[in-house]
Write an enzyme that holds these catalytic residues in place. Structure first.
Site, PDB file in Angstrom:
ATOM      1  N   CYS A   1       0.909   0.824  15.026  1.00 45.17           N
ATOM      2  CA  CYS A   1       1.743   0.627  13.850  1.00 45.17           C
ATOM      3  C   CYS A   1       0.923   0.638  12.560  1.00 45.17           C
ATOM      4  O   CYS A   1       0.319   1.643  12.215  1.00 45.17           O
ATOM      5  CB  CYS A   1       2.568  -0.652  14.025  1.00 45.17           C
ATOM      6  SG  CYS A   1       4.038  -0.748  12.985  1.00 45.17           S
ATOM      7  N   HIS A   2       0.853  -0.476  11.833  1.00 44.23           N
ATOM      8  CA  HIS A   2       0.098  -0.564  10.584  1.00 44.23           C
ATOM      9  C   HIS A   2      -1.372  -0.935  10.796  1.00 44.23           C
ATOM     10  O   HIS A   2      -2.143  -0.969   9.842  1.00 44.23           O
ATOM     11  CB  HIS A   2       0.747  -1.600   9.653  1.00 44.23           C
ATOM     12  CG  HIS A   2       2.039  -1.155   9.065  1.00 44.23           C
ATOM     13  ND1 HIS A   2       3.223  -1.195   9.766  1.00 44.23           N
ATOM     14  CD2 HIS A   2       2.335  -0.647   7.846  1.00 44.23           C
ATOM     15  CE1 HIS A   2       4.204  -0.747   8.997  1.00 44.23           C
ATOM     16  NE2 HIS A   2       3.703  -0.408   7.830  1.00 44.23           N
TER      17      HIS A   2
END
Length: 179
Positions: free
Chosen positions: A106-107
């Site tokens: 994800c991030h």
């Protein structure tokens, strides 16, 4: 097989911590929760507070050579806080310098960017990081999971919680090689 799970004191997406954690545990490994401060971390379910988890080691007291691999869960706030902590960034960089596998979802690649370890690598992430990864010298692709061996350390990346099954299926074999 000790696996480090590094996160900030708050902001981690809970499922991106718990699903890989259970995968490591179910494979006979020992997941270890590291953070920048002792105590507990506050996980989130998107923007809502979820559960808290006890910190087992503080990143400033830890060394990459005591782990077979590193998992970096996402959540927007989690990697943003980690990339501002020099000890966390140094810890991540140490895995790459030692050729130990790293898995990020994800991030989480924001922390990899800050550690300057994406140059020449192909990876995926949450789509909003695409430009950041390209500006840091990496190649961004929109795929469920990417295993990049273009360096001394294998890098496994995934986009989002929907990819968690494929993410665990990709990083576990890489970590098991370090047993």
């Amino acid at each position: 097989m000790r696996i480090a799970f590094l996160m900030a004191p708050e902001g981690v997406e809970q499922i991106e911590l718990t699903d890989p954690w259970h995968a490591v545990h179910d494979a006979g490994g020992e997941p270890v929760l590291l953070s920048t401060r002792p105590g507990r971390i506050q996980a989130y379910d998107h923007l809502d507070k979820a559960d808290v988890f006890p910190v087992q080691e503080v990143v400033g007291d830890a060394s990459a050579d005591s782990f077979a691999g590193l998992v970096l869960p996402g959540g927007v706030a989690n990697p943003d806080a980690l990339r501002m902590d020099e000890q966390a960034v140094s810890f991540v960089r140490e895995f790459f310098e030692q050729g130990r596998p790293v898995a990020a979802i994800c991030h989480a690649p924001w922390t990899l960017i800050e550690a300057d370890v994406v140059r020449g690598r192909t990876l995926t992430s949450w789509p909003s990081l695409r430009t950041d990864i390209r500006n840091a010298g990496g190649t961004w692709v929109d795929e469920q999971v990417v295993v990049c061996e273009a360096g001394p350390a294998t890098l496994v990346t995934s986009r989002k919680p929907d990819d968690l099954k494929a993410f665990s299926e990709a990083f576990l074999p890489e970590f098991l090689k370090r047993r």
